[in-house]
Design a protein around this motif. Structure first.
Motif, PDB file in Angstrom:
ATOM      1  N   CYS A  64      -3.303   8.190  -2.087  1.00 44.37           N
ATOM      2  CA  CYS A  64      -3.484   7.195  -0.774  1.00 44.37           C
ATOM      3  C   CYS A  64      -3.454   8.153   0.255  1.00 44.37           C
ATOM      4  O   CYS A  64      -2.524   8.930   0.258  1.00 44.37           O
ATOM      5  CB  CYS A  64      -2.721   6.050  -0.467  1.00 44.37           C
ATOM      6  SG  CYS A  64      -2.506   4.808  -1.924  1.00 44.37           S
ATOM      7  N   LYS A  65      -4.363   7.837   1.524  1.00 43.63           N
ATOM      8  CA  LYS A  65      -4.382   8.638   2.441  1.00 43.63           C
ATOM      9  C   LYS A  65      -2.903   8.751   3.188  1.00 43.63           C
ATOM     10  O   LYS A  65      -2.430   9.751   3.578  1.00 43.63           O
ATOM     11  CB  LYS A  65      -5.667   8.163   3.497  1.00 43.63           C
ATOM     12  CG  LYS A  65      -5.386   9.127   4.796  1.00 43.63           C
ATOM     13  CD  LYS A  65      -6.843   8.500   5.627  1.00 43.63           C
ATOM     14  CE  LYS A  65      -6.864   9.507   6.811  1.00 43.63           C
ATOM     15  NZ  LYS A  65      -7.838   9.101   7.736  1.00 43.63           N
ATOM     16  N   ALA A  66      -2.333   7.457   3.568  1.00 41.44           N
ATOM     17  CA  ALA A  66      -1.078   7.356   4.509  1.00 41.44           C
ATOM     18  C   ALA A  66      -0.039   7.954   3.395  1.00 41.44           C
ATOM     19  O   ALA A  66       0.798   8.460   3.918  1.00 41.44           O
ATOM     20  CB  ALA A  66      -0.855   5.965   4.392  1.00 41.44           C
ATOM     21  N   CYS A  67      -0.210   7.990   2.167  1.00 38.88           N
ATOM     22  CA  CYS A  67       1.007   8.665   1.322  1.00 38.88           C
ATOM     23  C   CYS A  67       0.999  10.035   1.306  1.00 38.88           C
ATOM     24  O   CYS A  67       2.011  10.711   1.644  1.00 38.88           O
ATOM     25  CB  CYS A  67       0.966   7.940  -0.202  1.00 38.88           C
ATOM     26  SG  CYS A  67       1.140   6.156  -0.344  1.00 38.88           S
ATOM     27  N   ILE A  68      -0.253  10.698   1.260  1.00 39.72           N
ATOM     28  CA  ILE A  68      -0.254  12.239   0.868  1.00 39.72           C
ATOM     29  C   ILE A  68      -0.190  12.819   2.442  1.00 39.72           C
ATOM     30  O   ILE A  68       0.236  13.941   2.284  1.00 39.72           O
ATOM     31  CB  ILE A  68      -1.562  12.484   0.300  1.00 39.72           C
ATOM     32  CG1 ILE A  68      -1.500  14.087  -0.218  1.00 39.72           C
ATOM     33  CG2 ILE A  68      -2.873  12.292   1.182  1.00 39.72           C
ATOM     34  CD1 ILE A  68      -0.289  14.330  -1.101  1.00 39.72           C
ATOM     35  N   ALA A 143       3.021  -1.175  -2.328  1.00 41.42           N
ATOM     36  CA  ALA A 143       2.791  -0.611  -1.049  1.00 41.42           C
ATOM     37  C   ALA A 143       3.733  -0.613   0.198  1.00 41.42           C
ATOM     38  O   ALA A 143       3.894   0.317   0.724  1.00 41.42           O
ATOM     39  CB  ALA A 143       1.437  -0.722  -0.670  1.00 41.42           C
ATOM     40  N   PHE A 144       4.136  -1.845   0.380  1.00 42.91           N
ATOM     41  CA  PHE A 144       4.778  -2.262   1.523  1.00 42.91           C
ATOM     42  C   PHE A 144       6.316  -1.415   1.433  1.00 42.91           C
ATOM     43  O   PHE A 144       6.982  -0.618   2.302  1.00 42.91           O
ATOM     44  CB  PHE A 144       5.179  -3.514   1.890  1.00 42.91           C
ATOM     45  CG  PHE A 144       5.807  -3.920   2.939  1.00 42.91           C
ATOM     46  CD1 PHE A 144       4.990  -4.190   3.970  1.00 42.91           C
ATOM     47  CD2 PHE A 144       7.023  -3.842   3.157  1.00 42.91           C
ATOM     48  CE1 PHE A 144       5.498  -4.474   5.506  1.00 42.91           C
ATOM     49  CE2 PHE A 144       7.730  -4.455   4.248  1.00 42.91           C
ATOM     50  CZ  PHE A 144       7.000  -4.639   5.398  1.00 42.91           C
ATOM     51  N   ARG A 145       6.897  -1.512   0.302  1.00 41.54           N
ATOM     52  CA  ARG A 145       7.954  -0.722  -0.092  1.00 41.54           C
ATOM     53  C   ARG A 145       8.046   0.772   0.197  1.00 41.54           C
ATOM     54  O   ARG A 145       9.051   1.384   0.548  1.00 41.54           O
ATOM     55  CB  ARG A 145       8.674  -1.367  -1.539  1.00 41.54           C
ATOM     56  CG  ARG A 145       9.331  -2.538  -1.526  1.00 41.54           C
ATOM     57  CD  ARG A 145      10.152  -2.699  -2.791  1.00 41.54           C
ATOM     58  NE  ARG A 145       9.074  -2.394  -4.071  1.00 41.54           N
ATOM     59  CZ  ARG A 145       8.574  -3.607  -4.583  1.00 41.54           C
ATOM     60  NH1 ARG A 145       8.823  -4.580  -4.166  1.00 41.54           N
ATOM     61  NH2 ARG A 145       8.115  -3.343  -5.637  1.00 41.54           N
ATOM     62  N   ALA A 146       6.760   1.256  -0.007  1.00 42.68           N
ATOM     63  CA  ALA A 146       6.661   2.650   0.147  1.00 42.68           C
ATOM     64  C   ALA A 146       6.246   2.966   1.379  1.00 42.68           C
ATOM     65  O   ALA A 146       5.537   4.084   1.804  1.00 42.68           O
ATOM     66  CB  ALA A 146       5.443   3.200  -0.849  1.00 42.68           C
ATOM     67  N   ASN A 147       6.085   2.136   2.158  1.00 39.03           N
ATOM     68  CA  ASN A 147       5.665   2.243   3.789  1.00 39.03           C
ATOM     69  C   ASN A 147       4.278   2.534   3.848  1.00 39.03           C
ATOM     70  O   ASN A 147       3.829   3.137   4.875  1.00 39.03           O
ATOM     71  CB  ASN A 147       6.354   3.557   4.350  1.00 39.03           C
ATOM     72  CG  ASN A 147       6.291   3.301   6.032  1.00 39.03           C
ATOM     73  OD1 ASN A 147       6.548   2.130   6.550  1.00 39.03           O
ATOM     74  ND2 ASN A 147       6.453   4.319   6.441  1.00 39.03           N
ATOM     75  N   ASN A 148       3.390   1.939   2.957  1.00 43.47           N
ATOM     76  CA  ASN A 148       1.948   2.345   3.020  1.00 43.47           C
ATOM     77  C   ASN A 148       1.463   0.653   3.524  1.00 43.47           C
ATOM     78  O   ASN A 148       0.865   0.034   2.750  1.00 43.47           O
ATOM     79  CB  ASN A 148       1.429   2.693   1.717  1.00 43.47           C
ATOM     80  CG  ASN A 148      -0.108   2.940   1.899  1.00 43.47           C
ATOM     81  OD1 ASN A 148      -0.673   2.691   2.734  1.00 43.47           O
ATOM     82  ND2 ASN A 148      -0.550   3.389   0.561  1.00 43.47           N
ATOM     83  N   VAL A 149       1.769   0.588   4.833  1.00 48.09           N
ATOM     84  CA  VAL A 149       1.773  -0.848   5.277  1.00 48.09           C
ATOM     85  C   VAL A 149       0.076  -1.123   5.437  1.00 48.09           C
ATOM     86  O   VAL A 149      -0.217  -2.405   5.167  1.00 48.09           O
ATOM     87  CB  VAL A 149       2.403  -0.815   6.475  1.00 48.09           C
ATOM     88  CG1 VAL A 149       2.110  -2.572   7.169  1.00 48.09           C
ATOM     89  CG2 VAL A 149       3.736  -0.459   6.508  1.00 48.09           C
ATOM     90  N   GLU A 150      -0.843  -0.294   5.752  1.00 54.27           N
ATOM     91  CA  GLU A 150      -2.140  -0.610   5.863  1.00 54.27           C
ATOM     92  C   GLU A 150      -2.774  -1.093   4.559  1.00 54.27           C
ATOM     93  O   GLU A 150      -3.502  -2.073   4.279  1.00 54.27           O
ATOM     94  CB  GLU A 150      -2.991   0.724   6.090  1.00 54.27           C
ATOM     95  CG  GLU A 150      -2.727   0.997   7.790  1.00 54.27           C
ATOM     96  CD  GLU A 150      -3.568  -0.051   8.473  1.00 54.27           C
ATOM     97  OE1 GLU A 150      -4.217  -0.845   8.003  1.00 54.27           O
ATOM     98  OE2 GLU A 150      -3.680   0.251   9.822  1.00 54.27           O
ATOM     99  N   SER A 151      -2.233  -0.498   3.373  1.00 55.81           N
ATOM    100  CA  SER A 151      -2.498  -0.824   1.937  1.00 55.81           C
ATOM    101  C   SER A 151      -2.098  -2.348   1.764  1.00 55.81           C
ATOM    102  O   SER A 151      -3.043  -3.200   1.003  1.00 55.81           O
ATOM    103  CB  SER A 151      -2.054   0.167   0.880  1.00 55.81           C
ATOM    104  OG  SER A 151      -2.294  -0.311  -0.340  1.00 55.81           O
ATOM    105  N   ALA A 152      -0.750  -2.485   2.011  1.00 53.34           N
ATOM    106  CA  ALA A 152      -0.160  -4.017   1.944  1.00 53.34           C
ATOM    107  C   ALA A 152      -1.147  -4.843   2.603  1.00 53.34           C
ATOM    108  O   ALA A 152      -1.347  -6.021   1.772  1.00 53.34           O
ATOM    109  CB  ALA A 152       1.104  -3.790   2.066  1.00 53.34           C
ATOM    110  N   LYS A 153      -1.341  -4.839   3.913  1.00 52.69           N
ATOM    111  CA  LYS A 153      -2.139  -5.631   4.634  1.00 52.69           C
ATOM    112  C   LYS A 153      -3.471  -5.782   4.178  1.00 52.69           C
ATOM    113  O   LYS A 153      -3.943  -6.940   3.964  1.00 52.69           O
ATOM    114  CB  LYS A 153      -2.279  -5.184   6.199  1.00 52.69           C
ATOM    115  CG  LYS A 153      -2.950  -6.051   6.867  1.00 52.69           C
ATOM    116  CD  LYS A 153      -2.982  -5.581   8.351  1.00 52.69           C
ATOM    117  CE  LYS A 153      -3.613  -6.608   9.312  1.00 52.69           C
ATOM    118  NZ  LYS A 153      -3.892  -6.065  10.777  1.00 52.69           N
ATOM    119  N   SER A 154      -4.103  -4.830   3.581  1.00 50.10           N
ATOM    120  CA  SER A 154      -5.523  -4.958   2.957  1.00 50.10           C
ATOM    121  C   SER A 154      -5.506  -5.840   1.789  1.00 50.10           C
ATOM    122  O   SER A 154      -6.151  -6.842   1.609  1.00 50.10           O
ATOM    123  CB  SER A 154      -5.993  -3.586   2.619  1.00 50.10           C
ATOM    124  OG  SER A 154      -7.279  -3.933   1.836  1.00 50.10           O
TER     125      SER A 154
END
Length: 337
Positions: A64-68, A143-154
């Motif tokens: 994921c972009k936010a992760c990498i 995703a939320f737990r990994a702080n990838n919030v945009e993914s979670a929201k989507s």
């Protein structure tokens, strides 16, 4: 946090209805509806479905972009990352997987029903938004737990859209209202984590609207409703709107008090009431209503001191002690003043 909203009441088993047999579901991409395995479509960093898929150069590993974006070396192979590039082709496949994979739902098997056209078996398909909803919520929580919030929201937005479509068909059933209320609460959490307080309040408020339509003694529904009210209160409190904060805290308190009136008064419910009393009392103190504040703190202390918790429920007992220490500290603070 999302935990309190983590309800999988809409997780249902896949099944197939046909004339003579039941066929186990098999996804060509390797997705397992029981274990939620998603194989090559997952990001190894957040452990959820790829979102805004990006490929590392030169190693070509995808995340994921936010992760990498948090790394300078590839977390998979250790190679230096010269740049990251959007992998639109793979993301397109992931999006098609979400949109199409679970849209075909096998109806529950009916052994009395025989549907044959000529000599061919007829497989009946129907909408599967609720099964897809369980999958999307599970991915959003990862995703939320990994702080990838945009993914979670989507993912949660897609889930909410599915349930809204079901509401248009079936009406405001208790099951659908409770599902949508929980998902909207999770969306509120996402917006709050992103610093968008206005949108968070909007989602929490809509969550309250749908959960309030559910006439049930379900402990989790009651808890979710009161939590959404408290979160609106928290946001109003931080904005400095103490009267609005108190109104929402008091509504949450009212919900929690009603829940223990005619029930077995589970320890967790009593703790919830004590926490709500503390929130209301804290606002009262800030509004210079010291007598009301003192009364609220003392009522909460009395509840917790009389609360009996089983020895095996260590986490609950620790929470009781922690809240009780806070409440006693608040009363001591007044006495020292």
């Amino acid at each position: 946090m999302l935990s309190h909203h983590g309800r999988f009441w809409f997780l249902v088993q896949f099944g197939i209805r046909c004339a003579v047999c039941v066929i186990s579901p098999k996804c060509p991409f390797g997705y397992d509806s029981q274990t939620f395995k998603i194989g090559p479509f997952s990001c190894i960093i957040c452990q959820a479905l790829l979102f805004e898929c990006n490929r590392c150069v030169p190693c070509t590993h995808v995340f994921c972009k936010a992760c990498i974006s948090r790394f300078s070396d590839c977390p998979l192979c250790g190679a230096d990352i010269e740049k990251i590039e959007a992998d639109t082709n793979l993301q397109s496949v992931v999006d098609r997987f979400i949109d199409g994979h679970a849209r075909i739902k096998r109806s529950p098997v009916d052994t009395d029903e025989k549907e044959v056209i000529g000599e061919k078996k007829t497989v009946i398909y129907e909408d599967v938004s609720l099964e897809r909803g369980a999958f999307l919520v599970q991915q959003a929580m990862r995703a939320f737990r990994a702080n990838n919030v945009e993914s979670a929201k989507s993912r949660l937005s897609l889930c909410a859209q599915d349930i809204r479509e079901q509401l248009e068909i079936a009406g405001n059933t208790s099951e659908l209202c409770s599902q949508l209320g929980a998902v909207l609460g999770m969306l509120g959490d996402c917006c709050r984590a992103m610093g968008d307080g206005t949108s968070a309040v909007g989602y929490f408020d809509e969550s309250v609207t749908f959960l309030s339509k559910v006439e049930t003694d379900d402990l989790e529904v009651t808890h979710t409703l009161s939590v959404s009210l408290n979160k609106i209160g928290d946001l109003k409190y931080y904005e400095g709107d103490l009267k609005a904060a108190r109104d929402h805290y008091f509504r949450a308190l009212d919900v929690r008090r009603n829940a223990i009136k005619d029930s077995s008064k589970a320890p967790s419910q009593v703790l919830d009431v004590a926490v709500s009393l503390a929130k209301v009392a804290d606002v009262d103190r800030n509004l210079d209503a010291e007598d009301s504040a003192t009364q609220g703190f003392q009522e909460a202390i009395n509840l917790l001191e009389s609360l009996k918790i089983n020895s095996e429920e260590n986490a609950l007992e620790q929470r009781r002690v922690s809240v009780l220490e806070f409440l006693n500290g608040q009363l001591s603070k007044k006495q020292s003043d």
